[in-house]
Write a protein that holds these residues in place. Structure first.
Motif, PDB file in Angstrom:
ATOM      1  N   GLY A   1     -21.815   3.342 -22.258  1.00  0.00           N
ATOM      2  CA  GLY A   1     -21.543   4.669 -21.711  1.00  0.00           C
ATOM      3  C   GLY A   1     -22.418   5.748 -22.325  1.00  0.00           C
ATOM      4  O   GLY A   1     -22.853   6.674 -21.625  1.00  0.00           O
ATOM      5  N   ALA A   2     -22.698   5.643 -23.623  1.00  0.00           N
ATOM      6  CA  ALA A   2     -23.556   6.636 -24.269  1.00  0.00           C
ATOM      7  C   ALA A   2     -24.991   6.536 -23.758  1.00  0.00           C
ATOM      8  O   ALA A   2     -25.669   7.562 -23.570  1.00  0.00           O
ATOM      9  CB  ALA A   2     -23.516   6.446 -25.785  1.00  0.00           C
ATOM     10  N   ILE A   3     -25.468   5.327 -23.522  1.00  0.00           N
ATOM     11  CA  ILE A   3     -26.821   5.175 -22.968  1.00  0.00           C
ATOM     12  C   ILE A   3     -26.886   5.770 -21.560  1.00  0.00           C
ATOM     13  O   ILE A   3     -27.870   6.418 -21.188  1.00  0.00           O
ATOM     14  CB  ILE A   3     -27.223   3.686 -22.967  1.00  0.00           C
ATOM     15  CG1 ILE A   3     -27.395   3.179 -24.397  1.00  0.00           C
ATOM     16  CG2 ILE A   3     -28.514   3.476 -22.188  1.00  0.00           C
ATOM     17  CD1 ILE A   3     -27.709   1.703 -24.500  1.00  0.00           C
ATOM     18  N   GLY A   4     -25.844   5.577 -20.768  1.00  0.00           N
ATOM     19  CA  GLY A   4     -25.831   6.158 -19.432  1.00  0.00           C
ATOM     20  C   GLY A   4     -25.830   7.670 -19.452  1.00  0.00           C
ATOM     21  O   GLY A   4     -26.434   8.309 -18.566  1.00  0.00           O
ATOM     22  N   ARG A   5     -25.186   8.281 -20.440  1.00  0.00           N
ATOM     23  CA  ARG A   5     -25.173   9.750 -20.537  1.00  0.00           C
ATOM     24  C   ARG A   5     -26.443  10.310 -21.151  1.00  0.00           C
ATOM     25  O   ARG A   5     -26.687  11.517 -21.056  1.00  0.00           O
ATOM     26  CB  ARG A   5     -23.966  10.196 -21.363  1.00  0.00           C
ATOM     27  CG  ARG A   5     -22.633  10.050 -20.622  1.00  0.00           C
ATOM     28  CD  ARG A   5     -21.464  10.169 -21.581  1.00  0.00           C
ATOM     29  NE  ARG A   5     -20.189  10.251 -20.888  1.00  0.00           N
ATOM     30  CZ  ARG A   5     -19.564   9.203 -20.335  1.00  0.00           C
ATOM     31  NH1 ARG A   5     -20.121   8.004 -20.413  1.00  0.00           N
ATOM     32  NH2 ARG A   5     -18.413   9.349 -19.710  1.00  0.00           N
ATOM     33  N   SER A   6     -27.247   9.471 -21.777  1.00  0.00           N
ATOM     34  CA  SER A   6     -28.461   9.972 -22.422  1.00  0.00           C
ATOM     35  C   SER A   6     -29.505  10.432 -21.408  1.00  0.00           C
ATOM     36  O   SER A   6     -30.368  11.247 -21.740  1.00  0.00           O
ATOM     37  CB  SER A   6     -29.066   8.872 -23.307  1.00  0.00           C
ATOM     38  OG  SER A   6     -29.480   7.763 -22.516  1.00  0.00           O
TER      39      SER A   6
ATOM     40  N   ALA B   1     -28.011  14.092 -20.503  1.00  0.00           N
ATOM     41  CA  ALA B   1     -27.646  14.986 -21.619  1.00  0.00           C
ATOM     42  C   ALA B   1     -28.138  14.364 -22.924  1.00  0.00           C
ATOM     43  O   ALA B   1     -27.352  13.964 -23.790  1.00  0.00           O
ATOM     44  CB  ALA B   1     -26.138  15.215 -21.646  1.00  0.00           C
ATOM     45  N   ALA B   2     -29.455  14.282 -23.071  1.00  0.00           N
ATOM     46  CA  ALA B   2     -30.022  13.671 -24.280  1.00  0.00           C
ATOM     47  C   ALA B   2     -29.751  14.515 -25.519  1.00  0.00           C
ATOM     48  O   ALA B   2     -29.669  13.980 -26.632  1.00  0.00           O
ATOM     49  CB  ALA B   2     -31.530  13.471 -24.099  1.00  0.00           C
ATOM     50  N   GLU B   3     -29.585  15.819 -25.336  1.00  0.00           N
ATOM     51  CA  GLU B   3     -29.341  16.680 -26.494  1.00  0.00           C
ATOM     52  C   GLU B   3     -27.961  16.456 -27.098  1.00  0.00           C
ATOM     53  O   GLU B   3     -27.715  16.874 -28.247  1.00  0.00           O
ATOM     54  CB  GLU B   3     -29.497  18.143 -26.104  1.00  0.00           C
ATOM     55  CG  GLU B   3     -28.450  18.665 -25.110  1.00  0.00           C
ATOM     56  CD  GLU B   3     -28.729  18.285 -23.674  1.00  0.00           C
ATOM     57  OE1 GLU B   3     -27.915  18.633 -22.796  1.00  0.00           O
ATOM     58  OE2 GLU B   3     -29.782  17.644 -23.447  1.00  0.00           O
ATOM     59  N   ALA B   4     -27.034  15.819 -26.359  1.00  0.00           N
ATOM     60  CA  ALA B   4     -25.692  15.569 -26.875  1.00  0.00           C
ATOM     61  C   ALA B   4     -25.617  14.338 -27.764  1.00  0.00           C
ATOM     62  O   ALA B   4     -24.594  14.102 -28.405  1.00  0.00           O
ATOM     63  CB  ALA B   4     -24.697  15.416 -25.719  1.00  0.00           C
ATOM     64  N   LEU B   5     -26.677  13.539 -27.834  1.00  0.00           N
ATOM     65  CA  LEU B   5     -26.669  12.327 -28.640  1.00  0.00           C
ATOM     66  C   LEU B   5     -26.936  12.652 -30.098  1.00  0.00           C
ATOM     67  O   LEU B   5     -27.565  13.661 -30.446  1.00  0.00           O
ATOM     68  CB  LEU B   5     -27.726  11.343 -28.127  1.00  0.00           C
ATOM     69  CG  LEU B   5     -27.604  10.900 -26.667  1.00  0.00           C
ATOM     70  CD1 LEU B   5     -28.739   9.941 -26.315  1.00  0.00           C
ATOM     71  CD2 LEU B   5     -26.249  10.239 -26.416  1.00  0.00           C
ATOM     72  N   SER B   6     -26.451  11.781 -30.977  1.00  0.00           N
ATOM     73  CA  SER B   6     -26.724  11.930 -32.409  1.00  0.00           C
ATOM     74  C   SER B   6     -28.182  11.575 -32.682  1.00  0.00           C
ATOM     75  O   SER B   6     -28.814  10.842 -31.909  1.00  0.00           O
ATOM     76  CB  SER B   6     -25.799  11.014 -33.208  1.00  0.00           C
ATOM     77  OG  SER B   6     -26.056   9.661 -32.908  1.00  0.00           O
ATOM     78  N   PRO B   7     -28.741  12.063 -33.760  1.00  0.00           N
ATOM     79  CA  PRO B   7     -30.166  11.771 -34.041  1.00  0.00           C
ATOM     80  C   PRO B   7     -30.453  10.274 -34.173  1.00  0.00           C
ATOM     81  O   PRO B   7     -31.476   9.791 -33.671  1.00  0.00           O
ATOM     82  CB  PRO B   7     -30.421  12.522 -35.357  1.00  0.00           C
ATOM     83  CG  PRO B   7     -29.411  13.613 -35.375  1.00  0.00           C
ATOM     84  CD  PRO B   7     -28.191  13.055 -34.711  1.00  0.00           C
ATOM     85  N   GLY B   8     -29.569   9.547 -34.855  1.00  0.00           N
ATOM     86  CA  GLY B   8     -29.825   8.115 -35.020  1.00  0.00           C
ATOM     87  C   GLY B   8     -29.763   7.355 -33.690  1.00  0.00           C
ATOM     88  O   GLY B   8     -30.610   6.496 -33.408  1.00  0.00           O
ATOM     89  N   PHE B   9     -28.780   7.664 -32.867  1.00  0.00           N
ATOM     90  CA  PHE B   9     -28.663   6.981 -31.576  1.00  0.00           C
ATOM     91  C   PHE B   9     -29.783   7.408 -30.643  1.00  0.00           C
ATOM     92  O   PHE B   9     -30.295   6.595 -29.857  1.00  0.00           O
ATOM     93  CB  PHE B   9     -27.303   7.301 -30.956  1.00  0.00           C
ATOM     94  CG  PHE B   9     -26.977   6.468 -29.752  1.00  0.00           C
ATOM     95  CD1 PHE B   9     -26.551   5.157 -29.893  1.00  0.00           C
ATOM     96  CD2 PHE B   9     -27.094   6.995 -28.474  1.00  0.00           C
ATOM     97  CE1 PHE B   9     -26.255   4.383 -28.784  1.00  0.00           C
ATOM     98  CE2 PHE B   9     -26.788   6.230 -27.365  1.00  0.00           C
ATOM     99  CZ  PHE B   9     -26.372   4.917 -27.521  1.00  0.00           C
ATOM    100  N   LEU B  10     -30.202   8.682 -30.697  1.00  0.00           N
ATOM    101  CA  LEU B  10     -31.302   9.143 -29.863  1.00  0.00           C
ATOM    102  C   LEU B  10     -32.609   8.450 -30.249  1.00  0.00           C
ATOM    103  O   LEU B  10     -33.398   8.068 -29.374  1.00  0.00           O
ATOM    104  CB  LEU B  10     -31.443  10.656 -29.992  1.00  0.00           C
ATOM    105  CG  LEU B  10     -32.543  11.317 -29.150  1.00  0.00           C
ATOM    106  CD1 LEU B  10     -32.315  11.051 -27.665  1.00  0.00           C
ATOM    107  CD2 LEU B  10     -32.611  12.816 -29.435  1.00  0.00           C
ATOM    108  N   ALA B  11     -32.840   8.269 -31.544  1.00  0.00           N
ATOM    109  CA  ALA B  11     -34.062   7.572 -31.981  1.00  0.00           C
ATOM    110  C   ALA B  11     -34.038   6.104 -31.541  1.00  0.00           C
ATOM    111  O   ALA B  11     -35.077   5.553 -31.158  1.00  0.00           O
ATOM    112  CB  ALA B  11     -34.194   7.669 -33.504  1.00  0.00           C
TER     113      ALA B  11
END
Length: 433
Positions: A99-104, A107-117
């Protein structure tokens, strides 16, 4: 008055393990999902917060993961089952990550830095030699995997692990040691399956099942100069540390580490049921209590009343209660009665015609008498029944005389009284169309 504190929790002695709860929900007892929700909410919310730190996003992601698991369990399609059917925790964490990958994407700015990297790098799973321990883990039975995941990797504690796995608390240490031994053996076997060098096979086989197995000088020298065998030895010698370091990332793809454990320890489990569970419970109750809906605008037809005084209505009322043999016998009897009625109607006409032919000397017809409408005009005139006066003067008088004699008991005395037939005089005849 409704209970504002939510449903009362069951005692640990009466609680069911996760596998039994999932089977119960799959069987239609949706209320058991409440126990799964309360057990795993803290862990799922902690992993969601590690992916999306905003409280609202983490709460939404948590509810989405639980809702997806519930829909998989109640789905009538047998192919839609959780991937990790033996562990609700790993399945829920996997749904959070998906679900977090689908929201990225929106809304990529809502992800944590580690998960975004991690997502920016391609969301790649580690597939090196370190992943061999995870492959050996997946070879274990479901009970052993459940104990190692919750006791060693998640560090849930004996009480929570006993509830989740169903193993009594007093048996947890011995059961966990047995699961570790099975994992060491599976890790060694997995390495030996693709090993060709005899020197490596002998060195790895001497490791045994114990983590504290002593090494001789030859084995220690071989592990120093062979990196592949040394990796196997490190996995077996320090099993718990290697499990915590490599197993979550190999199974989930991304693992936050200590951030996850801190968030899980401080999470608060809600007392009330989530909205999606309330809707599913209401839907299940409605499906089991309400009658099936009818088409709008078309009232259901009212059955016509049966009058038991009518023999046909009485037959209809008892027809459904008859056996197959009784129905066959009744149908045969009805056909037999119909044949008798039809024969009684058609037999007199055939007999009268045969008697008439015998009285005035004509031979009785052979074969089947055809109806007059299927014959020609000449044949039809001969086949239709006639009045004695239609037979001509000679044959008509003979027929009258024969009938008179039969009526008088076949007396040859013309003076014998009997019924008279008005015969036409000689030389005259009455013709009809």
């Amino acid at each position: 008055m409704p209970d504002l504190l939510g449903p009362h929790p069951r005692s640990p002695r009466d609680a069911l393990p996760d596998a039994a709860l999932m089977r119960a929900v799959r069987g239609g007892q949706v209320g058991h999902f409440r126990e799964l929700y309360h057990r795993h909410y803290a862990a799922v919310h902690a992993y969601a917060a590690a992916c999306m730190p905003a409280p609202l996003d983490a709460q939404e992601l948590t509810g989405h993961a639980f809702d997806q698991l519930l829909q998989q369990l109640v789905s009538p399609n047998a192919a839609v089952v959780p991937r990790d059917d033996d562990s609700a925790r790993r399945e829920l964490l996997d749904l959070v990550r998906t679900g977090a990958i689908g929201r990225s994407y929106r809304a990529a700015e809502a992800l944590s830095p580690g998960f975004l990297a991690w997502t920016a790098a391609g969301a790649a799973w580690p597939l090196g030699e370190e992943g061999r321990l995870a492959d050996a883990f997946l070879r274990l039975p479901s009970a052993a995997r459940c104990l190692l995941w919750h006791l060693v990797v998640e560090r849930d504690g004996p009480e929570a692990t006993a509830l989740i796995s169903g193993v009594p608390r007093r048996l947890l240490p011995g059961s966990c040691d047995q699961a570790r031994s099975m994992l060491r053996q599976a890790r060694t076997d997995l390495y030996l399956e693709r090993l060709d060098r005899q020197e490596c096979r002998e060195a790895v086989a001497r490791l045994g099942l114990s983590a504290a197995a002593p090494l001789d000088e030859g084995g220690a020298a071989h592990f120093r100069r062979c990196p592949a065998c040394r990796a196997v030895y490190e996995d077996i010698a320090d099993l718990d540390t290697r499990l915590r370091a490599h197993l979550p990332a190999r199974l989930l793809g991304w693992w936050p580490g200590d951030t996850y454990f801190k968030a899980k320890a401080s999470a608060t489990v809600p007392l009330l049921d989530p909205p999606f569970l309330q809707q599913q419970l209401t839907r299940a109750t409605t499906c089991t209590t309400s009658p099936p809906p009818t088409r709008p605008g078309r009232p259901s037809p009212t059955p016509r009343p049966l009058h038991l005084s009518n023999p046909f209505h009485l037959l209809i009322a008892h027809w459904s209660h008859l056996t197959r043999t009784s129905r066959t016998a009744l149908a045969a009897a009805a056909l037999f009665a119909a044949g008798l009625i039809l024969g009684s109607v058609t037999a007199p006409s055939c007999g009268t015609r045969a008697a008439a032919h015998s009285l005035y000397g004509a031979p009785a017809p052979t074969g089947i008498l055809r109806p007059s409408h299927t014959l020609s005009d000449a044949e039809g005139a001969h086949a239709r029944p006639r009045h004695p006066t239609d037979l001509g003067p000679t044959h008509g008088r003979q027929l009258c005389t024969a009938i008179r004699r039969r009526s008088a008991g076949f007396s040859r005395n013309p003076a014998t009284p009997g019924p008279s037939w008005a015969c036409p005089p000689t030389g005259t005849a009455r013709h009809t169309a």
